[in-house]
Design an enzyme around this catalytic site. Sequence first.
Site, short mmCIF file in Angstrom:
data_model
loop_
_atom_site.label_atom_id
_atom_site.label_comp_id
_atom_site.label_asym_id
_atom_site.label_seq_id
_atom_site.Cartn_x
_atom_site.Cartn_y
_atom_site.Cartn_z
N CYS A 128 13.58 10.77 6.54
CA CYS A 128 13.34 10.42 7.94
C CYS A 128 14.58 10.62 8.79
O CYS A 128 14.50 10.94 9.96
CB CYS A 128 12.85 8.98 8.03
SG CYS A 128 13.92 7.84 7.16
N LYS B 285 0.88 -1.18 0.00
CA LYS B 285 0.00 0.00 0.00
C LYS B 285 0.91 1.22 0.00
O LYS B 285 1.40 1.66 1.03
CB LYS B 285 -0.87 -0.03 1.25
CG LYS B 285 -2.19 0.68 1.17
CD LYS B 285 -2.20 2.09 0.61
CE LYS B 285 -2.16 3.16 1.65
NZ LYS B 285 -1.81 4.49 1.13
N GLU C 144 9.63 16.89 14.16
CA GLU C 144 10.11 16.62 12.80
C GLU C 144 9.40 17.56 11.81
O GLU C 144 8.17 17.57 11.74
CB GLU C 144 9.78 15.17 12.43
CG GLU C 144 10.29 14.77 11.06
CD GLU C 144 9.87 13.34 10.68
OE1 GLU C 144 8.70 12.98 10.87
OE2 GLU C 144 10.73 12.61 10.17
N GLU D 80 8.94 1.74 11.02
CA GLU D 80 10.05 2.65 10.69
C GLU D 80 9.45 4.04 10.66
O GLU D 80 8.74 4.39 9.72
CB GLU D 80 10.62 2.32 9.30
CG GLU D 80 11.15 0.93 9.13
CD GLU D 80 12.53 0.74 9.74
OE1 GLU D 80 13.15 1.74 10.12
OE2 GLU D 80 12.95 -0.41 9.86
P1 NAD Z 1 2.17 8.89 6.84
O1 NAD Z 1 2.22 8.28 8.18
O2 NAD Z 1 1.26 10.02 6.61
O3 NAD Z 1 1.77 7.79 5.75
C1 NAD Z 1 2.51 6.58 5.58
C2 NAD Z 1 1.61 5.54 4.96
O4 NAD Z 1 0.59 5.20 5.88
C3 NAD Z 1 0.89 6.00 3.69
O5 NAD Z 1 0.87 4.95 2.77
C4 NAD Z 1 -0.50 6.31 4.19
O6 NAD Z 1 -1.49 6.21 3.20
C5 NAD Z 1 -0.67 5.23 5.23
N1 NAD Z 1 -1.71 5.49 6.24
C6 NAD Z 1 -2.24 6.68 6.62
N2 NAD Z 1 -3.18 6.49 7.57
C7 NAD Z 1 -3.24 5.16 7.79
C8 NAD Z 1 -4.00 4.34 8.68
N3 NAD Z 1 -4.89 4.87 9.51
N4 NAD Z 1 -3.77 3.01 8.66
C9 NAD Z 1 -2.85 2.46 7.84
N5 NAD Z 1 -2.11 3.19 6.97
C10 NAD Z 1 -2.31 4.52 6.95
O7 NAD Z 1 3.67 9.26 6.48
P2 NAD Z 1 4.18 10.02 5.18
O8 NAD Z 1 3.76 11.46 5.33
O9 NAD Z 1 3.81 9.28 3.97
O10 NAD Z 1 5.75 9.89 5.33
C11 NAD Z 1 6.51 10.75 6.10
C12 NAD Z 1 6.89 10.11 7.41
O11 NAD Z 1 7.53 8.86 7.16
C13 NAD Z 1 7.88 10.93 8.18
O12 NAD Z 1 7.55 10.97 9.53
C14 NAD Z 1 9.19 10.19 7.98
O13 NAD Z 1 10.14 10.42 8.98
C15 NAD Z 1 8.73 8.78 7.91
N6 NAD Z 1 9.70 7.92 7.22
C16 NAD Z 1 10.42 7.02 7.96
C17 NAD Z 1 11.39 6.23 7.35
C18 NAD Z 1 12.20 5.22 8.16
O14 NAD Z 1 12.78 4.33 7.57
N7 NAD Z 1 12.25 5.33 9.48
C19 NAD Z 1 11.60 6.33 5.98
C20 NAD Z 1 10.85 7.24 5.25
C21 NAD Z 1 9.90 8.03 5.88
#
Ligand code: NAD
Length: 532
Positions: free
Chosen positions: A295, A185, A394, A260
């Site tokens: 991230c 997803k 962040e 993550e």
């Molecule tokens: P997000 O949490 O908004 O979304 C991540 C994913 O979760 C998307 O596919 C989204 O559609 C899905 N999602 C949203 N609501 C959900 C729910 N209720 N249930 C299940 N899935 C749901 O994050 P983002 O804005 O896409 O990404 C940015 C964040 O990701 C930042 O905080 C960044 O630090 C983190 N990130 C972490 C890593 C790592 O390896 N630690 C790598 C990349 C990004």
Amino acid sequence: MAIHNVPIPSRQLYIDGEWREPVKKKRIPIINPATEDIIGDFPAATAEDVDIAVEAARRALARDDWGSTTGEQRAKYLRAIAAKVLERKSELAILESLDCGKTLFESAADLDDVAACFEYYADLAEALDLKRKTPVDLHLDSFKSYVLREPLGVVGLITPWNYPLLMATWKVAPALAAGCAAILKPSELASITCLELGEICREVGLPPGALNILTGLGPEAGAPLSSHPHVDKISFTGSAATGAKVMTAAAQLVKPVTLELGGKSPIVVFDDIDNLDIAVEWTLFGCFANTGQVCTATSRLIIQESIASAFLDRLILWTKNIKISDPLEEDCKLGPIVSSAQYEKVMKFISNAKNEGATILYGGERPQHLKKGYYVQPTIITDVNTSMEIWKEEVFGPVLCVKTFKTEQEAIELANDTKYGLASAIMSKDAGRCERFTKVGVFLICCKQFFLINRHGITTRVNWILQAFQTGIIWINCSQPSFCQLPFGGKKRSGFGRDLGEMGLEKYLNIKQVTEYTCDDAWAFYKSPSKN
Ligand code: NAD
């Protein structure tokens, strides 16, 4: 001028090896963040599509063409996927840049990493054949045991938009290498290249249902995947807030998750560095690469007071040199933020910092030469204190906040002064100091005070502190380089579990112990009725 002539493919959901229209027939527009234009759309899955995909994945596991494959056979698919990614590299790079605003150079580099990651897990899939059944010597005549490593089952992979295809690959490649059937997803803010992965899997003949790709909104497609009773594990990358929701949903079924999440990583620069410019460039790259949407971005600069002024002068000169433009333009080094909502969020962080009394040393505005698109200047903020939002939260944009320190103890305290624990960087030529910042150990120092009663009843003042960075990743004299052989993940609120490396494969395996009683004698724990 931006030049591109790559049409945006119009795809459906990728389920059971074919393209399927979502049950509710809904689609979501794709907005190019550099122009704010709608450039296409993609399908929006809902719970009904999740059910269909989970069924397809379970069937794949039950069929010989996927469920009974050896690692060597699966490695062939992974290598074929890697080759196709490289064959389509220039087209996929443009699609990635159009979708999320990443500079073309960075998109192309991501695709090299995608191919390398599929190749790496192909190697590990082959190696898994040798480790699939491991005898364990119990030093007993009556028992024979071994440990089996087998695919965990159906896994849900939920990924973010900042490295759309690469973050998906970090999960898809090991899950397939392990022999799981997966449902990916991707983020609704950048789904194009993940759907193209579906086309690549179709072309290389990956058995139907081994990988299913459901694009759509988080609450509509991600949430039902997290709570689905026939999904055996969720591997999630995204924000801490969403990670908590995923974990809560999974907990109801005692479903394992790996998370993550985000970070607020420090880069600590000591005055013993050999070359100011080298440290300045790493500081810039650590915070402004991928427009700060990383991230592990080292977005807190902790700089030794004695060189702070000279360092910041150089930092501004280098920052002024960064080309901000449409990401498809040659030499662009900073593209737009991914979406309008994310742009507003970054701008709010900057204005809140100002209102809390911090100084915007450089940037903080939309670049004047770009009237459209979600662009933010690379921004440097000083006069920050540790209670400010800009120090604690962040931003996920090109915003660096700066604090100075006098002593090593002060530096490590500032570095660890965060709820997150993903990454950290140190710039110093003192090898002993770099090692102290790396290894967990307790050292006697004089800034944290505890009182102990010794065996004579006398109160003694002792000063202890953990001297090392409390993170899952540490960079020495650099910031951000990432390699698929190395485990990637954090501690504290940055989550748990690891992507990449061997640990990235193990999380998709079930470890099964098998114990056989090999003795002809009765167990003789109970009294046999025949002896009555
Ligand atoms: P997000 O949490 O908004 O979304 C991540 C994913 O979760 C998307 O596919 C989204 O559609 C899905 N999602 C949203 N609501 C959900 C729910 N209720 N249930 C299940 N899935 C749901 O994050 P983002 O804005 O896409 O990404 C940015 C964040 O990701 C930042 O905080 C960044 O630090 C983190 N990130 C972490 C890593 C790592 O390896 N630690 C790598 C990349 C990004």
